[in-house]
Design a protein around this motif. Structure first.
Motif, short mmCIF file in Angstrom:
data_model
loop_
_atom_site.label_atom_id
_atom_site.label_comp_id
_atom_site.label_asym_id
_atom_site.label_seq_id
_atom_site.Cartn_x
_atom_site.Cartn_y
_atom_site.Cartn_z
N ARG A 26 -33.76 -17.31 -13.27
CA ARG A 26 -34.58 -16.22 -12.71
C ARG A 26 -34.18 -14.90 -13.37
O ARG A 26 -33.00 -14.60 -13.54
CB ARG A 26 -34.32 -16.14 -11.20
N PRO A 27 -35.16 -14.06 -13.77
CA PRO A 27 -34.81 -12.77 -14.37
C PRO A 27 -34.16 -11.84 -13.35
O PRO A 27 -34.49 -11.86 -12.17
CB PRO A 27 -36.16 -12.23 -14.85
N SER A 28 -33.26 -11.00 -13.84
CA SER A 28 -32.47 -10.17 -12.94
C SER A 28 -33.25 -9.02 -12.34
O SER A 28 -32.76 -8.34 -11.44
CB SER A 28 -31.24 -9.62 -13.68
N ASN A 29 -34.49 -8.76 -12.82
CA ASN A 29 -35.29 -7.68 -12.23
C ASN A 29 -36.10 -8.16 -11.04
O ASN A 29 -36.94 -7.43 -10.51
CB ASN A 29 -36.22 -7.05 -13.28
N ASN A 30 -35.86 -9.40 -10.59
CA ASN A 30 -36.58 -9.97 -9.46
C ASN A 30 -35.60 -10.04 -8.28
O ASN A 30 -34.71 -10.88 -8.25
CB ASN A 30 -37.07 -11.38 -9.83
N PRO A 31 -35.73 -9.16 -7.29
CA PRO A 31 -34.72 -9.05 -6.23
C PRO A 31 -34.70 -10.28 -5.33
O PRO A 31 -35.65 -11.08 -5.31
CB PRO A 31 -35.16 -7.82 -5.45
N LEU A 32 -33.62 -10.43 -4.58
CA LEU A 32 -33.44 -11.53 -3.64
C LEU A 32 -33.57 -11.04 -2.21
O LEU A 32 -33.27 -9.89 -1.91
CB LEU A 32 -32.06 -12.17 -3.83
N ILE A 33 -34.00 -11.93 -1.34
CA ILE A 33 -34.07 -11.63 0.10
C ILE A 33 -32.77 -12.05 0.75
O ILE A 33 -32.23 -13.12 0.45
CB ILE A 33 -35.27 -12.34 0.74
N VAL A 34 -32.24 -11.20 1.63
CA VAL A 34 -30.99 -11.48 2.33
C VAL A 34 -31.32 -11.98 3.73
O VAL A 34 -32.09 -11.37 4.46
CB VAL A 34 -30.11 -10.21 2.40
N HIS A 35 -30.71 -13.11 4.10
CA HIS A 35 -30.97 -13.74 5.38
C HIS A 35 -29.82 -13.48 6.35
O HIS A 35 -28.65 -13.57 5.97
CB HIS A 35 -31.17 -15.25 5.19
N SER A 111 -36.28 -19.24 -3.14
CA SER A 111 -36.62 -20.65 -3.01
C SER A 111 -35.77 -21.49 -3.97
O SER A 111 -35.39 -21.03 -5.05
CB SER A 111 -38.10 -20.88 -3.28
N ALA A 112 -35.45 -22.71 -3.56
CA ALA A 112 -34.49 -23.55 -4.29
C ALA A 112 -35.20 -24.39 -5.34
O ALA A 112 -35.30 -25.62 -5.25
CB ALA A 112 -33.73 -24.44 -3.31
N ASN A 113 -35.68 -23.70 -6.38
CA ASN A 113 -36.37 -24.37 -7.47
C ASN A 113 -36.17 -23.56 -8.75
O ASN A 113 -35.75 -22.40 -8.70
CB ASN A 113 -37.88 -24.47 -7.17
N ARG A 114 -36.48 -24.16 -9.88
CA ARG A 114 -36.45 -23.40 -11.13
C ARG A 114 -37.46 -22.27 -11.05
O ARG A 114 -38.51 -22.38 -10.41
CB ARG A 114 -36.77 -24.31 -12.32
N TYR A 115 -37.15 -21.17 -11.73
CA TYR A 115 -38.01 -19.99 -11.70
C TYR A 115 -39.43 -20.35 -12.15
O TYR A 115 -39.60 -21.06 -13.15
CB TYR A 115 -37.42 -18.91 -12.59
N THR A 116 -40.42 -19.87 -11.44
CA THR A 116 -41.87 -20.07 -11.61
C THR A 116 -42.35 -21.44 -11.14
O THR A 116 -43.55 -21.68 -11.06
CB THR A 116 -42.39 -19.85 -13.06
N ILE A 127 -33.72 -31.34 -5.26
CA ILE A 127 -32.94 -32.15 -6.18
C ILE A 127 -33.71 -32.39 -7.48
O ILE A 127 -33.16 -32.32 -8.58
CB ILE A 127 -32.56 -33.49 -5.50
N ALA A 128 -35.03 -32.64 -7.37
CA ALA A 128 -35.84 -32.88 -8.56
C ALA A 128 -35.91 -31.64 -9.44
O ALA A 128 -35.93 -31.75 -10.67
CB ALA A 128 -37.24 -33.32 -8.15
N SER A 129 -35.93 -30.45 -8.84
CA SER A 129 -36.09 -29.22 -9.61
C SER A 129 -34.77 -28.70 -10.16
O SER A 129 -34.69 -28.29 -11.31
CB SER A 129 -36.74 -28.14 -8.74
N LEU A 130 -33.72 -28.74 -9.33
CA LEU A 130 -32.45 -28.12 -9.73
C LEU A 130 -31.37 -29.12 -10.15
O LEU A 130 -30.41 -28.75 -10.82
CB LEU A 130 -31.92 -27.25 -8.58
N ALA A 201 -44.48 -11.51 -9.95
CA ALA A 201 -44.57 -11.85 -11.36
C ALA A 201 -45.94 -12.48 -11.66
O ALA A 201 -46.65 -12.93 -10.76
CB ALA A 201 -43.46 -12.82 -11.75
N ARG A 202 -46.30 -12.51 -12.93
CA ARG A 202 -47.60 -13.05 -13.32
C ARG A 202 -47.72 -14.53 -12.99
O ARG A 202 -48.78 -15.02 -12.64
CB ARG A 202 -47.80 -12.83 -14.82
N LYS A 203 -46.61 -15.25 -13.12
CA LYS A 203 -46.64 -16.69 -12.90
C LYS A 203 -45.54 -17.07 -11.91
O LYS A 203 -44.39 -16.71 -12.09
CB LYS A 203 -46.42 -17.44 -14.22
N HIS A 204 -45.91 -17.80 -10.86
CA HIS A 204 -44.93 -18.29 -9.90
C HIS A 204 -45.55 -19.44 -9.12
O HIS A 204 -46.76 -19.63 -9.12
CB HIS A 204 -44.42 -17.19 -8.98
N TYR A 205 -44.68 -20.20 -8.44
CA TYR A 205 -45.11 -21.34 -7.61
C TYR A 205 -45.99 -22.29 -8.42
O TYR A 205 -47.01 -22.78 -7.95
CB TYR A 205 -45.86 -20.87 -6.36
#
Length: 284
Positions: A26-35, A111-116, A127-130, A201-205
């Motif tokens: 994930r690029p570092s300019n994409n912030p994270l949500i704190v739970h 979310s627990a997946n590769r970026y985009t 497990i399949a993604s990461l 971002a332009r591309k995600h999910y």
């Protein structure tokens, strides 16, 4: 969490936070949500907790909505992409709450997946993604919401929706008053600087195969290698393609859509055709 599975790390440790970006790509300019696991914990992570946040929290927390507020100095730059704000959320899922309480620290988690890539709604999707990029996965069963949280900025006088989710614009205005909540432009894309919210971002999910959102399914052009996602009782023709129909309910559709995309990707479909769902406000 209840929305999608999250990849978590201690929100107060720069090294731990960097490990999330490394695992996801994930690029570092994409912030994270704190739970957090309580309203009090959320307040402690903001340098100025707006009064309106208490009003909204009474109605929607714990639940699938994130509040963007001024951040406390204890939140590292790595979490916020260097911005002076932070997204905070109190998840409703009991396992997420128990994990935060057991860790005794706030947990940042995209979310627990590769970026985009498509967000995970089951442990096997993670497990399949990461794969071995994460040391362990807590299997909480299928998620209850199925899409990401609504993100609401409380940094200015008027609240603004930065990312749509299951808490709708209409629900927010039922609490705050008609005409009181702004929305980011639907086509807002931020890639050359720090974004105020994930999901801009332009591309995600995105699955790895091409996806087409269409007004009509091109039945005559489909092959056995294609996948089709319908909504409700949409008409269908005889076809060798894999066809899935989700209920014509925003909640049920949201709960199922990522799972269908994961299935089609696992089956190595050449193309995915999604029939446009309704365009009324509750489907936004």
């Amino acid at each position: 969490a209840a929305d999608v599975y999250g990849l978590g790390a201690c929100a107060l440790s720069p090294d731990a936070v960097r490990s999330i970006f490394a695992a996801k790509g994930r690029p570092s300019n994409n912030p994270l949500i704190v739970h957090v696991a309580s309203l009090e914990q959320a307040r402690s992570l903001s340098s100025h907790w707006p009064e309106i946040a208490d009003t909204l929290a009474r109605h929607f927390w714990p639940g699938p909505i994130t509040f963007v507020v001024p951040r406390a100095s204890t939140i590292p730059d790595e979490v916020t992409a260097g911005l002076d704000s932070v997204g905070l959320r109190f998840p409703a899922h009991p396992i997420a709450q128990a994990l935060i309480r057991a860790a005794n620290v706030p947990i940042c988690a995209p979310s627990a997946n590769r970026y985009t890539h498509v967000s995970p709604t089951r442990a096997e999707h993670v497990i399949a993604s990461l794969g071995d990029r994460v040391p362990w996965v807590i299997d909480g069963g299928p998620t209850r919401v199925g899409i990401e949280s609504t993100v609401l900025s409380l940094l200015e006088e008027r609240p603004k929706i930065l990312r749509h989710g299951m808490i709708s614009h209409e629900q927010l205005e039922e609490v705050l008053g008609a005409g009181s909540v702004d929305q980011l432009r639907p086509d807002a894309i931020i890639e050359d600087r720090a974004a105020p919210s994930p999901g801009l971002a332009r591309k995600h999910y995105s699955p790895t195969c091409p996806v087409f959102l269409v007004e009509q399914i091109p039945w005559g052009e489909l092959t056995a290698q294609d996948g089709v996602l319908l909504c409700g009782d949409a008409s269908r023709e005889d076809s060798d393609a894999a066809i899935v129909s989700l209920p014509a309910s925003p909640q049920a559709y949201a709960n199922g859509i990522y799972g269908v995309l994961h299935r089609f990707e696992r089956e190595a479909r050449a193309r995915i055709f999604i029939l446009m769902p309704p365009t009324t406000s509750e489907w936004r």
